[in-house]
Scaffold this motif. Structure first.
Motif, PDB file in Angstrom:
ATOM      1  N   ASP A  51      18.389  -5.426  -5.119  1.00 18.80           N
ATOM      2  CA  ASP A  51      19.759  -4.985  -4.887  1.00 18.80           C
ATOM      3  C   ASP A  51      20.280  -5.446  -3.536  1.00 18.80           C
ATOM      4  O   ASP A  51      19.583  -5.357  -2.518  1.00 18.80           O
ATOM      5  CB  ASP A  51      19.869  -3.464  -4.985  1.00 18.80           C
ATOM      6  N   LYS A  52      21.504  -5.907  -3.513  1.00 11.48           N
ATOM      7  CA  LYS A  52      22.088  -6.468  -2.288  1.00 11.48           C
ATOM      8  C   LYS A  52      23.012  -5.487  -1.571  1.00 11.48           C
ATOM      9  O   LYS A  52      23.408  -5.735  -0.436  1.00 11.48           O
ATOM     10  CB  LYS A  52      22.888  -7.737  -2.618  1.00 11.48           C
ATOM     11  N   THR A  53      23.385  -4.396  -2.218  1.00 14.93           N
ATOM     12  CA  THR A  53      24.398  -3.515  -1.605  1.00 14.93           C
ATOM     13  C   THR A  53      23.971  -2.056  -1.608  1.00 14.93           C
ATOM     14  O   THR A  53      22.981  -1.696  -0.993  1.00 14.93           O
ATOM     15  CB  THR A  53      25.750  -3.691  -2.322  1.00 14.93           C
ATOM     16  N   TYR A  54      24.706  -1.221  -2.315  1.00 18.29           N
ATOM     17  CA  TYR A  54      24.540   0.224  -2.227  1.00 18.29           C
ATOM     18  C   TYR A  54      23.316   0.764  -2.955  1.00 18.29           C
ATOM     19  O   TYR A  54      22.923   1.900  -2.733  1.00 18.29           O
ATOM     20  CB  TYR A  54      25.777   0.930  -2.809  1.00 18.29           C
ATOM     21  N   GLY A  55      22.741  -0.026  -3.864  1.00 13.07           N
ATOM     22  CA  GLY A  55      21.682   0.500  -4.709  1.00 13.07           C
ATOM     23  C   GLY A  55      20.282   0.329  -4.176  1.00 13.07           C
ATOM     24  O   GLY A  55      19.307   0.661  -4.862  1.00 13.07           O
ATOM     25  N   TRP A  56      20.141  -0.170  -2.940  1.00 16.42           N
ATOM     26  CA  TRP A  56      18.821  -0.487  -2.386  1.00 16.42           C
ATOM     27  C   TRP A  56      17.875   0.714  -2.406  1.00 16.42           C
ATOM     28  O   TRP A  56      16.732   0.615  -2.836  1.00 16.42           O
ATOM     29  CB  TRP A  56      18.991  -1.011  -0.963  1.00 16.42           C
ATOM     30  N   THR A  57      18.341   1.864  -1.931  1.00 16.02           N
ATOM     31  CA  THR A  57      17.452   3.024  -1.802  1.00 16.02           C
ATOM     32  C   THR A  57      16.992   3.540  -3.163  1.00 16.02           C
ATOM     33  O   THR A  57      15.816   3.823  -3.361  1.00 16.02           O
ATOM     34  CB  THR A  57      18.120   4.162  -1.009  1.00 16.02           C
ATOM     35  N   VAL A  58      17.943   3.660  -4.108  1.00 20.70           N
ATOM     36  CA  VAL A  58      17.561   4.197  -5.417  1.00 20.70           C
ATOM     37  C   VAL A  58      16.724   3.185  -6.197  1.00 20.70           C
ATOM     38  O   VAL A  58      15.819   3.573  -6.946  1.00 20.70           O
ATOM     39  CB  VAL A  58      18.809   4.645  -6.220  1.00 20.70           C
ATOM     40  N   GLU A  59      16.983   1.887  -6.019  1.00 22.36           N
ATOM     41  CA  GLU A  59      16.146   0.883  -6.663  1.00 22.36           C
ATOM     42  C   GLU A  59      14.693   1.031  -6.206  1.00 22.36           C
ATOM     43  O   GLU A  59      13.761   0.970  -7.020  1.00 22.36           O
ATOM     44  CB  GLU A  59      16.634  -0.530  -6.337  1.00 22.36           C
ATOM     45  N   MET A  60      14.499   1.233  -4.915  1.00 20.40           N
ATOM     46  CA  MET A  60      13.152   1.382  -4.384  1.00 20.40           C
ATOM     47  C   MET A  60      12.452   2.591  -5.015  1.00 20.40           C
ATOM     48  O   MET A  60      11.295   2.509  -5.443  1.00 20.40           O
ATOM     49  CB  MET A  60      13.194   1.529  -2.860  1.00 20.40           C
ATOM     50  N   GLN A  61      13.154   3.703  -5.103  1.00 21.72           N
ATOM     51  CA  GLN A  61      12.553   4.912  -5.650  1.00 21.72           C
ATOM     52  C   GLN A  61      12.250   4.772  -7.144  1.00 21.72           C
ATOM     53  O   GLN A  61      11.201   5.219  -7.620  1.00 21.72           O
ATOM     54  CB  GLN A  61      13.457   6.118  -5.378  1.00 21.72           C
ATOM     55  N   LEU A  62      13.151   4.131  -7.868  1.00 15.83           N
ATOM     56  CA  LEU A  62      12.921   3.933  -9.297  1.00 15.83           C
ATOM     57  C   LEU A  62      11.713   3.034  -9.544  1.00 15.83           C
ATOM     58  O   LEU A  62      10.904   3.289 -10.444  1.00 15.83           O
ATOM     59  CB  LEU A  62      14.163   3.319  -9.940  1.00 15.83           C
ATOM     60  N   LYS A  63      11.577   1.991  -8.747  1.00 11.80           N
ATOM     61  CA  LYS A  63      10.454   1.077  -8.931  1.00 11.80           C
ATOM     62  C   LYS A  63       9.131   1.722  -8.501  1.00 11.80           C
ATOM     63  O   LYS A  63       8.081   1.430  -9.080  1.00 11.80           O
ATOM     64  CB  LYS A  63      10.717  -0.225  -8.176  1.00 11.80           C
ATOM     65  N   ILE A  64       9.190   2.597  -7.513  1.00 13.33           N
ATOM     66  CA  ILE A  64       8.001   3.371  -7.152  1.00 13.33           C
ATOM     67  C   ILE A  64       7.542   4.194  -8.353  1.00 13.33           C
ATOM     68  O   ILE A  64       6.349   4.262  -8.678  1.00 13.33           O
ATOM     69  CB  ILE A  64       8.301   4.286  -5.944  1.00 13.33           C
ATOM     70  N   LEU A  65       8.493   4.819  -9.035  1.00 11.65           N
ATOM     71  CA  LEU A  65       8.172   5.642 -10.197  1.00 11.65           C
ATOM     72  C   LEU A  65       7.655   4.795 -11.355  1.00 11.65           C
ATOM     73  O   LEU A  65       6.636   5.129 -11.971  1.00 11.65           O
ATOM     74  CB  LEU A  65       9.421   6.410 -10.645  1.00 11.65           C
ATOM     75  N   LYS A  66       8.348   3.708 -11.639  1.00 16.10           N
ATOM     76  CA  LYS A  66       7.989   2.877 -12.796  1.00 16.10           C
ATOM     77  C   LYS A  66       6.621   2.229 -12.624  1.00 16.10           C
ATOM     78  O   LYS A  66       5.899   2.004 -13.596  1.00 16.10           O
ATOM     79  CB  LYS A  66       9.053   1.802 -13.012  1.00 16.10           C
ATOM     80  N   GLN A  67       6.264   1.890 -11.382  1.00 21.84           N
ATOM     81  CA  GLN A  67       4.996   1.214 -11.134  1.00 21.84           C
ATOM     82  C   GLN A  67       3.882   2.186 -10.719  1.00 21.84           C
ATOM     83  O   GLN A  67       2.792   1.768 -10.339  1.00 21.84           O
ATOM     84  CB  GLN A  67       5.189   0.122 -10.075  1.00 21.84           C
ATOM     85  N   ASN A  68       4.198   3.478 -10.778  1.00 20.16           N
ATOM     86  CA  ASN A  68       3.190   4.526 -10.537  1.00 20.16           C
ATOM     87  C   ASN A  68       2.552   4.462  -9.151  1.00 20.16           C
ATOM     88  O   ASN A  68       1.353   4.717  -8.992  1.00 20.16           O
ATOM     89  CB  ASN A  68       2.100   4.469 -11.620  1.00 20.16           C
ATOM     90  N   PHE A  69       3.355   4.145  -8.160  1.00 19.51           N
ATOM     91  CA  PHE A  69       2.871   4.232  -6.789  1.00 19.51           C
ATOM     92  C   PHE A  69       2.924   5.689  -6.332  1.00 19.51           C
ATOM     93  O   PHE A  69       3.718   6.488  -6.848  1.00 19.51           O
ATOM     94  CB  PHE A  69       3.722   3.362  -5.859  1.00 19.51           C
TER      95      PHE A  69
END
Length: 229
Positions: A169-187
């Motif tokens: 994500d290049k703009t406003y979605g950076w923080t939520v993208e990070m959290q979603l990918k943490i969840l999806k990849q089971n970190f």
């Protein structure tokens, strides 16, 4: 000892950036300020304060963060931990040690500084910020059985974990993208309650109607994209 680097996106933060840099604990190995098309003295003040300063003319929080990560990728010695911090002095940078402790001591992958209401200065978050954070976390908790309470920008993450997320994500979605990918990849992740105060200057996102609407749309779209992916 862990190598820690801080990334600070900054757009016209000349009144705040010096305070932010000065308050960062000495355990940090490099402070990287990305001037996101600033037209004031942000760059000069950050340089004088001892930071590495980069320029990113494409406007957007994500653009700035990716610029900082590109700089780190070009270095021979890679860090163990990346900390993201806003340049408006709304966070308490000295609490960085609390954020990195679970990574160092417990091998946690990702830590968010949660701006809990009991530690927030009155007026430091707008009603639309409070609601937006609640809605985003509610949806993540509903769809992914997450335990998030905030999209707080003050966060620490293992460098390798961050690379594995392949942030886009290049703009406003950076923080939520990070959290979603943490969840999806089971970190693994935890939240640490942090203090939060009124920022210096006016927010470029929550302080404007356009910024609020655009941020809300981007955050919700990321959540639904990952829900039905």
């Amino acid at each position: 000892m862990a190598i820690i680097k801080v990334i600070i996106p900054a757009y016209n933060e000349e009144k705040a950036i010096g305070h932010v840099i000065a308050a960062i604990p000495k355990i940090v190995n490099e402070i990287i300020v990305i001037s996101n098309n600033s037209t004031d003295n942000t760059k000069a003040i950050a340089i004088n304060a001892g930071a590495t300063v980069l320029s990113e003319n494409k406007m957007g929080y994500g653009y700035a963060c990716l610029k900082g990560l590109g700089h780190i990728a070009s270095q021979e010695i890679k860090p163990d931990i990346i900390v993201f911090l806003d340049g408006d002095y709304s966070d308490f940078p000295e609490e960085l040690t609390q954020l990195v402790t679970p990574i160092i001591d417990e091998n946690i992958d990702f830590v968010i500084g949660s701006r809990v209401s009991t530690l927030r200065e009155k007026g430091s978050m707008t009603p639309q910020q409070v609601f937006g954070n609640w809605l985003a976390c509610f949806l993540m908790n509903l769809f992914f059985d997450a335990k998030f309470t905030d999209l707080g920008p003050f966060r620490a993450i293992k460098y390798q974990t961050l690379l594995d997320l392949q942030m886009q994500d290049k703009t406003y979605g950076w923080t939520v993208e990070m959290q979603l990918k943490i969840l999806k990849q089971n970190f693994t992740y935890v939240e640490i309650p942090v203090r939060y105060k009124n920022r210096i200057g006016v927010s470029k996102v929550s302080g404007t109607l356009k910024g609020t609407i655009m941020a809300g749309i981007k955050i919700i779209s990321w959540i639904f994209k990952y829900t039905f992916k």
